[in-house]
Scaffold this active site. Structure first.
Site, PDB file in Angstrom:
ATOM      1  CE1 TYR A 194     -22.544   8.628  31.982  1.00 42.78           C
ATOM      2  CE2 TYR A 194     -21.866  10.875  31.494  1.00 42.78           C
ATOM      3  CZ  TYR A 194     -21.807   9.753  32.303  1.00 42.78           C
ATOM      4  OH  TYR A 194     -21.018   9.765  33.432  1.00 42.78           O
TER       5      TYR A 194
ATOM      6  CE  LYS B 227     -24.152   9.656  35.068  1.00 41.62           C
ATOM      7  NZ  LYS B 227     -24.164   8.892  36.310  1.00 41.62           N
TER       8      LYS B 227
END
Ligand code: NAP
Length: 248
Positions: free
Chosen positions: A156, A160
């Site tokens: 993740y 990002k």
């Protein structure tokens, strides 16, 4: 003050959480709203009526943001339905958490494809019409985790962080065409994405946030509204943290 009146916004992943709050906020401010959803079909369909009650044009599309061809088809259809596209908000995102030791290739690939490739897909599909219009605002949902990293979220965090590099590159490439590209980095926002987390751990985290509470989806929506509107007309290539001061 109708900050985005008459503008057309496309928001990915608006059936729930932050995307839904953005869609509602933009409709309140007079924008016409095209939005997507994937698995939450009933919620997506219900949102269309809720948005239209604000007297704007609203339409939901079931479309997988991680699919390149689907993104192309979506943007083409939105242009047919709405006639133009002024604002793109890449919000769709998922988590598949786990320590790297135990993280599978599938967990990695899924998160990178849904969170990062989707931003490429939609932005690629939209830049031609925006270049033709010589105007546009692109807003990408990143996270404080993309700035700082987070144990148990290597996939993740990488997706990002990738979004931040992408956002800044697009700002550099398209600034001369009057297309702005910015990212919003929420901290801890109370949605289904964070709903599964251990309650005690969440309470402890909140105490480490200067504003001493988690954020609400509409607080992220307000930041998106600012970046979409002319109030931010001289701002591009930036990452706006909406995190109660969590990361200072
Ligand atoms: P959420 O409540 O889990 O909602 C995610 C949304 O994304 C849903 O509407 C979902 O639609 C959609 N979506 C997922 N995969 C999709 C796909 N392949 N194609 C199209 N839509 C898809 O998440 P959230 O908390 O609102 O988060 C929204 C964004 O903010 C994400 O990018 C997230 O990473 C970011 N963010 C959230 C937080 C937080 O604390 N909540 C913090 C930092 C950043 P369906 O349900 O219809 O599949």
């Amino acid at each position: 003050m109708n900050l985005v009146a008459g503008k057309v916004a496309l928001i990915t992943g608006a059936s729930r959480g932050i995307g839904r709050a953005i869609a509602l906020r933009f409709a309140q401010e007079g924008a016409h709203v095209a939005f997507t959803y994937l698995s939450s079909v009933e919620k997506g369909e219900a949102l269309t009526a809720e948005l239209a009650a604000h007297g704007i044009t609203a339409k939901g599309y079931r479309s997988d943001a991680s699919d390149y061809k689907a993104a192309e088809d979506l943007v083409a259809q939105v242009l047919v339905d709405f006639g133009k596209l002024d604002i793109l908000i890449n919000n769709a995102g998922i988590t598949r958490d786990g320590l790297l030791m135990r993280m599978s290739e599938e967990q990695w690939d899924t998160v990178i494809t849904v969170n990062l490739k989707s931003v490429f897909n939609l932005t690629k599909a939209i830049i031609k019409p925006m270049m033709k219009a010589k105007a546009g605002s692109i807003i990408n949902l990143t996270s404080v985790v993309g700035i700082r990293g987070n144990a148990g979220q290597a996939n993740y965090a990488a997706s990002k962080a990738g979004i931040i590099g992408f956002t800044k590159s697009v700002a550099l490439e398209l600034g001369s065409r009057n297309i702005r590209s910015n990212a919003v980095a929420p901290g801890f926002i109370e949605t289904e994405m964070t709903g599964d987390l251990n309650e005690k751990a969440v309470e402890e985290w909140k105490q480490t946030i200067p504003l001493k509470r988690g954020g609400q989806p509409d607080e992220v929506a307000d930041a998106c509204l600012f970046l979409a509107s002319d109030l931010s007309r001289y701002i591009t290539g930036q990452v706006l943290q909406v995190d109660g001061g969590m990361l200072t």
